[in-house]
Write a protein that holds these residues in place. Structure first.
Motif, short mmCIF file in Angstrom:
data_model
loop_
_atom_site.label_atom_id
_atom_site.label_comp_id
_atom_site.label_asym_id
_atom_site.label_seq_id
_atom_site.Cartn_x
_atom_site.Cartn_y
_atom_site.Cartn_z
N LYS A 1 0.83 -1.21 0.00
CA LYS A 1 0.00 0.00 0.00
C LYS A 1 0.86 1.26 0.00
CE LYS A 1 -4.02 -2.03 2.34
NZ LYS A 1 -4.84 -2.05 3.58
N ILE A 2 2.03 1.18 0.62
CA ILE A 2 2.93 2.33 0.72
C ILE A 2 3.40 2.77 -0.66
CG2 ILE A 2 5.20 3.08 1.57
CD1 ILE A 2 4.74 1.30 4.01
N ILE A 3 3.56 1.81 -1.59
CA ILE A 3 4.03 2.16 -2.93
C ILE A 3 2.86 2.19 -3.93
CG2 ILE A 3 6.39 1.34 -2.60
CD1 ILE A 3 5.53 -1.23 -4.13
N ASN A 4 1.65 2.34 -3.40
CA ASN A 4 0.46 2.50 -4.23
C ASN A 4 0.26 1.37 -5.23
OD1 ASN A 4 -0.37 5.13 -3.17
ND2 ASN A 4 1.47 5.91 -4.17
N TYR A 5 0.46 0.14 -4.76
CA TYR A 5 0.23 -1.03 -5.60
C TYR A 5 -1.27 -1.19 -5.82
CZ TYR A 5 0.20 -6.00 -6.93
OH TYR A 5 0.01 -7.20 -7.58
N ARG A 6 -1.70 -1.12 -7.09
CA ARG A 6 -3.13 -1.07 -7.40
C ARG A 6 -3.61 -2.22 -8.26
NH1 ARG A 6 -4.38 2.92 -10.70
NH2 ARG A 6 -6.52 3.01 -9.94
N ALA A 7 -2.76 -3.24 -8.47
CA ALA A 7 -3.10 -4.30 -9.41
C ALA A 7 -4.38 -5.04 -9.02
CB ALA A 7 -1.94 -5.29 -9.52
N SER A 8 -4.55 -5.32 -7.74
CA SER A 8 -5.74 -6.06 -7.30
C SER A 8 -7.01 -5.27 -7.60
CB SER A 8 -5.65 -6.37 -5.80
OG SER A 8 -4.53 -7.17 -5.52
N GLU A 9 -7.01 -3.98 -7.26
CA GLU A 9 -8.17 -3.14 -7.52
C GLU A 9 -8.46 -3.04 -9.01
OE1 GLU A 9 -5.71 -2.40 -5.51
OE2 GLU A 9 -6.53 -1.73 -3.57
N LEU A 10 -7.42 -2.88 -9.82
CA LEU A 10 -7.59 -2.75 -11.26
C LEU A 10 -8.24 -4.01 -11.84
CD1 LEU A 10 -4.13 -1.15 -12.08
CD2 LEU A 10 -6.35 -0.02 -12.30
N GLY A 11 -7.73 -5.18 -11.44
CA GLY A 11 -8.25 -6.42 -11.97
C GLY A 11 -9.68 -6.70 -11.54
N VAL A 12 -9.95 -6.51 -10.26
CA VAL A 12 -11.29 -6.80 -9.73
C VAL A 12 -12.31 -5.82 -10.30
CG1 VAL A 12 -12.70 -6.83 -7.65
CG2 VAL A 12 -10.44 -7.91 -7.64
N ASP A 13 -11.97 -4.55 -10.37
CA ASP A 13 -12.91 -3.55 -10.91
C ASP A 13 -13.25 -3.84 -12.37
OD1 ASP A 13 -12.92 -2.30 -8.48
OD2 ASP A 13 -11.64 -0.63 -9.08
N PHE A 14 -12.25 -4.20 -13.16
CA PHE A 14 -12.48 -4.46 -14.58
C PHE A 14 -13.32 -5.72 -14.77
CE2 PHE A 14 -10.83 -5.43 -18.99
CZ PHE A 14 -11.43 -4.34 -19.59
N LEU A 15 -13.01 -6.75 -14.00
CA LEU A 15 -13.82 -7.97 -14.04
C LEU A 15 -15.25 -7.68 -13.65
CD1 LEU A 15 -14.27 -11.09 -14.05
CD2 LEU A 15 -13.47 -11.07 -11.68
N ASN A 16 -15.45 -6.97 -12.56
CA ASN A 16 -16.79 -6.70 -12.05
C ASN A 16 -17.62 -5.88 -13.03
OD1 ASN A 16 -18.70 -6.82 -9.73
ND2 ASN A 16 -18.45 -4.59 -9.79
N SER A 17 -16.97 -4.97 -13.74
CA SER A 17 -17.70 -4.12 -14.69
C SER A 17 -18.22 -4.91 -15.89
CB SER A 17 -16.80 -2.98 -15.19
OG SER A 17 -15.73 -3.48 -15.98
N HIS A 18 -17.65 -6.09 -16.14
CA HIS A 18 -18.08 -6.93 -17.26
C HIS A 18 -18.82 -8.19 -16.81
CE1 HIS A 18 -15.00 -4.46 -19.26
NE2 HIS A 18 -15.62 -4.76 -20.38
N PHE A 19 -19.09 -8.30 -15.51
CA PHE A 19 -19.70 -9.53 -15.00
C PHE A 19 -21.21 -9.36 -14.89
CE2 PHE A 19 -21.00 -12.64 -11.87
CZ PHE A 19 -20.28 -13.76 -12.26
N SER A 20 -21.96 -10.37 -15.36
CA SER A 20 -23.42 -10.27 -15.36
C SER A 20 -24.11 -11.43 -14.65
CB SER A 20 -23.93 -10.20 -16.81
OG SER A 20 -23.51 -11.35 -17.54
N GLY A 21 -23.33 -12.36 -14.07
CA GLY A 21 -23.93 -13.52 -13.42
C GLY A 21 -24.31 -13.25 -11.97
N ASN A 22 -24.69 -14.30 -11.28
CA ASN A 22 -25.03 -14.23 -9.86
C ASN A 22 -23.74 -14.35 -9.05
OD1 ASN A 22 -25.81 -14.72 -7.18
ND2 ASN A 22 -27.71 -15.71 -7.82
#
Length: 232
Positions: free
Chosen positions: A45-66
Motif C-alpha cells: 500500500k505504501i508504494i500505491n500497488y493497485r493491481a488487485s483493484e484494477l483487476g477486480v474492478d475491470f472484471l466486475n464491470s463486465h460480470f453479469s452472473g449471480n
C-alpha cells in the motif's frame, strides 16, 4: 533468506525489499514471499500497488452472473487481497492457489477461501480440475521468477466454457500478448476487453527524490486482460 517482517516501513524501504528478489528463480521467490508474508499488504500500500483493484474492478464491470453462486479460482492469491475486494462486490466462493506457504497462511486468516492449495506454477501443474470455475483471476504474478506466461493455458482450461479469466500484469506484456493471441487463434477463448493503466504501482527503481520530480513517470504502467473461454 532475510526476514522482512520487522523492517521499518518507508517507500524506500519497500522498494529495496522488492528489488532484493530481482534475479530469483521461482523457488527462491516463493521463499522470499514466505519471509515477507506478514507485512506484505501494508507494505505494498505504501508504494500505491493497485493491481488487485484494477483487476477486480475491470472484471466486475463486465460480470453479469449471480455473484453469490459463482466459483472463483484466485491464482497467485498471496495474502488474499483479491478475495477481500471481491467479497465486497458480492462474490462468496473462492479457491486460492499460491507458491508461498507463508502467503497461504495469511490468506487462510481471512476466512474467505473454501480451499487453499500450494503449488509452484510453471514447475508444478495448476491444482484445479478442468471446466470447474466461473471466474479465474491472476493478478501481478506473470513476471520473471514468478509465473511463466504459458500457465495461462492451464488457467483457461480451469474455467468453465463460456466463463471468464482475468489477468493483470505490468511485465511480460509482449510475451503474454503473443500467447493470448495464439490461444485466440486456436479457438480457446475470445477477448472481452483490455484496459491500460498509467498507475500500476510506483517504480521501485526510482528514488523518492527522483519520484517527486517526475510526477506521473514515477509509476509503472500495467494492463488488464479479460477473456471468455470458448464454448465447443
Amino acid at each position: 533468506m532475510k526476514d522482512f517482517s520487522h523492517r521499518t516501513r518507508t517507500v524506500e524501504g519497500v522498494k529495496s525489499v522488492i528489488l532484493s528478489c530481482k534475479g530469483f528463480d521461482s523457488q527462491q521467490t516463493a521463499k522470499f514471499y514466505d519471509s515477507w508474508a506478514q507485512t506484505y499488504e501494508q507494505d505494498v500500500k505504501i508504494i500505491n500497488y493497485r493491481a488487485s483493484e484494477l483487476g477486480v474492478d475491470f472484471l466486475n464491470s463486465h460480470f453479469s452472473g449471480n455473484r453469490e453462486e459463482v466459483q472463483v479460482l484466485d491464482v497467485a492469491c498471496g495474502s488474499g487481497m483479491v478475495a477481500k475486494l471481491m467479497v465486497e462486490l458480492g462474490f462468496r466462493h473462492f479457491v486460492g492457489v499460491d507458491g508461498s506457504k507463508g502467503m497461504l497462511e495469511q490468506a487462510a486468516k481471512t476466512g474467505l477461501y473454501q480451499d487453499l492449495r500450494l503449488a509452484l506454477l510453471g514447475t508444478q501443474p495448476l491444482p484445479a480440475q478442468t471446466d470447474t470455475f466461473d471466474v479465474v483471476i491472476i493478478v501481478g504474478a506473470l513476471d520473471a521468477g514468478f509465473v511463466p506466461v504459458g500457465v495461462v493455458r492451464e488457467l483457461c482450461h480451469a474455467a468453465k466454457p463460456g466463463k471468464q479469466l482475468t489477468t493483470v500484469t505490468n511485465q511480460y506484456k509482449k510475451d503474454l500478448e503473443r500467447e493470448l493471441q495464439l490461444m485466440e487463434e486456436e479457438g480457446l477463448w475470445s477477448p472481452v476487453g483490455i484496459k491500460q493503466t498509467d498507475r500500476y504501482m510506483e517504480d521501485p527503481h526510482l528514488s523518492a527524490e527522483r519520484a517527486k520530480d517526475m510526477q506521473e513517470e514515477r509509476y509503472i504502467r500495467g494492463s488488464v486482460y479479460l477473456y471468455k473461454r470458448s464454448i465447443h
